[in-house]
Design an enzyme around this catalytic site. Structure first.
Site, PDB file in Angstrom:
ATOM      1  N   LYS A   1       0.859  -1.183   0.000  1.00 10.43           N
ATOM      2  CA  LYS A   1       0.000   0.000   0.000  1.00 10.43           C
ATOM      3  C   LYS A   1       0.904   1.246   0.000  1.00 10.43           C
ATOM      4  O   LYS A   1       1.894   1.285   0.718  1.00 10.43           O
ATOM      5  CB  LYS A   1      -0.847  -0.006   1.271  1.00 10.43           C
TER       6      LYS A   1
ATOM      7  N   GLU B   1     -18.724  -7.288   9.759  1.00  6.43           N
ATOM      8  CA  GLU B   1     -19.735  -6.647  10.609  1.00  6.43           C
ATOM      9  C   GLU B   1     -20.761  -7.646  11.131  1.00  6.43           C
ATOM     10  O   GLU B   1     -21.232  -7.527  12.264  1.00  6.43           O
ATOM     11  CB  GLU B   1     -20.445  -5.534   9.835  1.00  6.43           C
TER      12      GLU B   1
ATOM     13  N   ARG C   1     -25.296  -4.413   6.690  1.00  8.44           N
ATOM     14  CA  ARG C   1     -24.863  -5.790   6.409  1.00  8.44           C
ATOM     15  C   ARG C   1     -25.184  -6.713   7.569  1.00  8.44           C
ATOM     16  O   ARG C   1     -25.292  -7.924   7.417  1.00  8.44           O
ATOM     17  CB  ARG C   1     -23.365  -5.774   6.109  1.00  8.44           C
TER      18      ARG C   1
END
Ligand SMILES: Cc1ncc(C[n+]2csc(CCOP(=O)(O)OP(=O)(O)O)c2C)c(N)n1
Ligand SMILES: CC(=O)[C@@H](O)[C@H](O)COP(=O)(O)O
Ligand SMILES: [Mg+2]
Length: 645
Positions: free
Chosen positions: A282, A366, A394
Site C-alpha cells: 500500500k 460486521e 450488512r
C-alpha cells in the site's frame, strides 16, 4: 506528450514497450499523488495497484472481459487507463469522477457499491452467466486481503470452487493491510504463502536460470510455475485456497508487471476458476505513504505533496467519541469494544491502547461483530460495536435476531450517519433510523452535539436488556446547543411565542432546528424546538406537545421513508392527534457524491429551506382563516384549518 496521454483505452497498453510501461507507471503515480493531495481520496490503495492494474488490462480485454474491484476504492488506475485521464482532476468533486467505479462513467465499470467483500459474489454470478450464455469472456475479480476477511467472500469461494466452467480469475491483492495490518487466521495463512523463504528462494533461482534461456526459458518457467504446486506443497503449507479445490498461482510480486502478466496469462489459460496471489505494498512508490504507519495513506485528507504532511483537521465527532468511550472503559470493566477493521476511523484506537485485552478487531466482518457481541453480552460483558452507519446494514439480521431477540445489552456506535457525501451513494449513513425502527426493543439515540454524545453513550451502556444505538454524522460537531427545559425525555431547545409550530429536530439536526426557529420567529410565528435525544422509541411527551401546536415539523439526517418523522407521524395518528406533520429528511434515493454541505443544500435539509417551506405552509392557510376557525390571535391551530378543506 506523456505516455498516459497516449492511452485512450486499455488496448493501447499493448502497444507500449516495457520501458514505456515503466514510464507510464511513474506518470500514473505522479498524477495519483498530485490529484489526491487536493481532492482527497484513497491514495495508498491505488499506489499499490499501478502495475497490477496495467497487467490486468494488458492480459484481459475489458470490457468484454469484466474487471470487478472489491470495495472499488482502488480503481483510480483502472479509470486512468480506460479513457478518464482528462477528467481525473474532477475526482470526488460534485459532477466529476466518482472515487469508485461508476457505470455512468464507463462501460469498463460494473460494481459501484463500496461495501467490501462483495466482488467474488458478483464475479461468480457474472462467470456463471457467461458460461450459460456460451460467451467467451473472462471475469477478473480484484479483492484485497482485508476484503477477504469478510464472510461473503468465503460464501462466494465455496460456490466458485464447484463451478469449474467459470472462467474466473480471482486476483488477491495482498498488501497485508486493511487500514492497519489485516487480522485473523486468514491473514496468517496468506502471510505464510507470501513469506515462505525456502519456497521463494527456490523459485527465484529457477526463475533466474530459466528466464536466462532466450525464448524457451520463460515458457519453461511458466510450465514449472504450473508444476510448482508440487514444489510449493513440499515447501509451503498446503495452500489455503487449494484446500478448497481452487487452482492457485503465486505468490507473485504485484509490482513486477512482467511477472504479474505471466501469472495472469497462466491463470487465463486455466479456463476455470483460479486464484492469482499478488503481493503488493500500500502506498508503493510514495515514501510519505509507505512510511505512514497508521494506514499508509489509505484515505488521507488534503496533504503537501513534497512532505506528505496532512493539512490539520479540526476535532470531529469521532474524536469526542474516542475520549468518551475511554472514560466509559475506565469505570466499566465489563465494557469491551469491537471494530470491523477500522480501529482509528471509528475512534477506538485510544481505547485499544488503554484496554488492549478488551478490544477486538474482527476484520471486515460486521455480521460476525454483531453476533460475537451478542455472545459477549450473554457472557456478561457490555460490548460497544463501532462501525460506520452504512456498514451496519450488512448486519441487520444479526442485530435483529442475535442481539434484540435475546435482549442483549450491546451498544452500536454508528459513525458517519446521515449524509457523508464524498464517498457517494453506498457510503451515506441514511438508512439506520429507518431500518432499525423495526427491531423490537432496540433503542436509538441521536446526539445533537458532543456533550449529548457523552450523555447518551453513558445512558446507552447502562441498558443491559436491549441493544442500543448511538449515531452521529461525519465531520465536526456543532457548538453545544443547551436545553432551556425538559419535557418528558425531550430537551426543549427553543420556546418562543405562541404554540404555532413544533419543530422536532433529531440528533445532529438540532442546530438546524434552532436556526429554523429564528427564521420563523422573525416572521411572527411561534415556535417550540425539541430534541428527543432518544429517537426510538418515540417519546410520549411528543404526543402532548404535538397536540398543543398547529403544525409539527420533523427534521432528520436520515431517509424519509420509515425514518423518525414517519414513525412520529404513525405514533401521532395512533394517538388520535391530527396536527399536520411535515417531514424533512433525506429523499429516499441514491445520492451522487458531493460535499455533505452541498448535498444538504440540494435536498433542502437546511434551516433556510425548511423555514421557507413552513412559512409557505402556514401562509397558504392564511392567518385570518386560522383566526376564523379558532377566533384567537395570529398563528392558531392549523389542525382546524386542515379540517376545513
Ligand atoms: C462492509 C465494509 N466495511 C468496512 C469498509 C471500510 N473499508 C474500506 S476499504 C477497507 C480496507 C480494505 O482492505 P483491503 O481489502 O485489503 O484493500 P486495500 O485497501 O488494502 O487495497 C475498509 C475496512 C467497507 N468499505 N465495507
Ligand atoms: C473505502 C471505504 O469504505 C473507506 O475507506 C471510506 O472511504 C473512509 O471514509 P471516511 O473518509 O469518511 O473515513
Ligand atoms: Mg489490503
Amino acid at each position: 506528450m506523456g505516455h498516459l496521454e497516449a492511452v485512450t483505452g486499455p488496448r493501447d497498453l499493448r502497444d507500449l514497450s516495457d520501458e514505456q510501461l515503466d514510464l507510464l507507471a511513474a506518470e500514473i503515480r505522479d498524477l495519483l499523488i498530485r490529484t489526491v493531495a487536493t481532492n482527497t481520496g484513497h491514495l495508498g490503495p491505488n499506489l499499490g495497484v499501478v502495475e497490477l492494474t496495467l497487467a490486468i488490462h494488458r492480459v484481459f480485454d475489458s470490457p468484454r472481459d469484466r474487471v470487478v474491484f472489491d470495495t472499488g476504492h482502488q480503481a483510480y488506475v483502472h479509470k486512468l487507463v480506460t479513457g478518464r485521464r482528462e477528467q481525473f482532476g474532477t475526482l470526488r468533486r460534485e459532477g466529476g469522477l466518482s472515487g469508485y467505479p461508476s457505470q455512468a462513467e464507463s462501460d469498463h465499470d460494473i460494481v459501484e457499491n463500496s461495501h467490501a467483500s462483495t466482488a467474488l459474489s458478483y464475479a461468480d454470478g457474472l462467470a456463471k452467466a457467461y458460461a450459460i450464455r456460451g460467451e467467451d469472456r473472462h471475469v477478473v475479480a480484484v479483492i484485497g486481503d482485508g476484503a477477504l476477511t469478510g464472510g461473503m467472500a468465503w460464501e462466494a469461494l465455496n460456490n466458485i470452487a464447484i463451478n469449474p466452467q467459470s472462467r474466473l480469475v480471482i486476483v488477491v491483492n495482498d498488501n497485508g493491510r486493511s487500514y492497519t495490518p489485516t487480522i485473523g487466521g486468514l491473514a496468517t495463512a496468506l502471510a505464510t504463502l507470501r513469506t515462505d523463504p525456502s519456497y521463494e528462494r527456490v523459485l527465484e533461482v529457477v526463475k533466474r536460470r530459466l528466464n536466462a534461456v532466450p525464448g524457451v526459458g520463460s515458457a519453461a518457467y511458466d510450465a514449472l510455475h504450473a508444476v510448482k504446486k508440487g514444489l510449493k506443497d513440499a515447501l509451503a503449507p498446503q495452500g489455503l485456497f487449494e484446500d478448497l479445490g481452487l487452482k492457485y498461482v503465486g505468490p507473485v510480486d504485484g509490482h513486477d508487471r512482467v511477472a504479474t502478466e505471466k501469472a495472469l496469462a497462466q491463470a487465463k489459460r486455466f479456463g476455470g476458476p483460479v486464484i492469482v496471489h499478488a503481493i503488493t505494498r500500500k502506498g508503493y512508490g510514495y515514501d510519505p505513504a509507505e512510511r505512514h504507519e497508521a494506514d499508509q495513506f489509505h484515505a488521507p485528507g488534503p496533504f503537501d505533496v513534497q512532505t506528505g504532511a496532512e493539512k490539520p483537521k479540526g476535532r470531529i465527532w469521532t474524536d469526542h467519541f474516542a475520549e468518551a468511550i475511554v472514560e466509559v472503559g475506565e469505570r466499566r470493566p465489563d465494557v469491551v469494544a469491537i471494530t470491523a477493521a477500522m480501529m482509528h476511523p471509528v475512534g477506538l484506537d485510544t481505547f485499544a491502547a488503554r484496554f488492549p485485552e478488551r478490544t477486538f478487531d474482527v476484520g471486515i466482518a460486521e455480521q460476525h461483530a454483531a453476533t460475537s457481541a451478542a455472545g459477549l453480552a450473554m457472557g456478561g460483558m457490555h460490548p460497544v460495536v463501532a462501525v460506520y452507519a452504512t456498514f451496519l446494514n450488512r448486519a441487520f439480521d444479526q442485530v435483529l435476531m442475535d442481539c434484540a431477540l435475546h435482549r442483549c445489552g450491546v451498544t452500536f456506535v454508528l459513525d458517519r450517519s446521515g449524509v457523508t457525501g464524498d464517498d457517494g451513494a453506498s457510503h451515506n449513513g441514511m438508512w439506520d433510523m429507518s431500518v432499525l425502527q423495526v427491531v423490537p426493543g432496540l433503542r436509538i439515540a441521536a446526539p445533537r452535539d458532543a456533550t449529548r454524545l457523552r450523555e447518551l453513550l453513558d445512558e446507552a451502556v447502562d441498558v443491559a436488556d436491549a441493544p442500543t444505538v448511538v449515531r452521529f454524522p461525519k465531520g465536526p460537531p456543532p457548538e453545544d446547543v443547551p436545553a432551556v427545559d425538559r419535557v418528558g425525555g425531550c430537551d426543549v431547545l427553543v420556546r418562543s411565542g405562541t404554540r404555532d409550530v413544533l419543530v422536532v429536530a433529531h440528533g445532529a439536526m438540532g442546530t438546524t432546528g434552532v436556526e429554523v426557529a429564528e427564521r420563523l420567529t422573525a416572521q411572527g410565528i411561534g415556535v417550540t424546538v425539541v430534541d428527543p435525544r432518544w429517537v426510538k422509541p418515540v417519546d410520549e411527551a411528543l404526543v402532548g406537545l404535538a397536540r398543543e401546536h398547529r403544525l409539527v415539523v420533523s427534521i432528520e439526517d436520515n431517509g424519509v421513508v420509515g425514518g423518525c418523522g414517519a414513525t412520529l407521524l404513525q405514533t401521532l395518528v395512533a394517538a388520535g392527534v391530527e396536527t399536520p406533520v411535515r417531514i424533512h429528511g433525506i429523499p429516499q434515493e441514491f445520492l451522487d457524491h458531493a460535499k455533505r454541505a452541498a448535498i444538504l443544500e440540494r435536498i433542502g435539509l437546511t434551516a433556510q429551506s425548511i423555514a421557507r417551506e413552513v412559512v409557505e405552509h402556514v401562509s397558504t392557510r392564511g392567518t385570518d382563516q386560522v383566526d376564523d376557525v379558532t377566533g384567537e390571535g395570529p398563528g392558531r391551530s392549523l389542525v382546524d384549518a386542515d379540517r376545513q378543506r
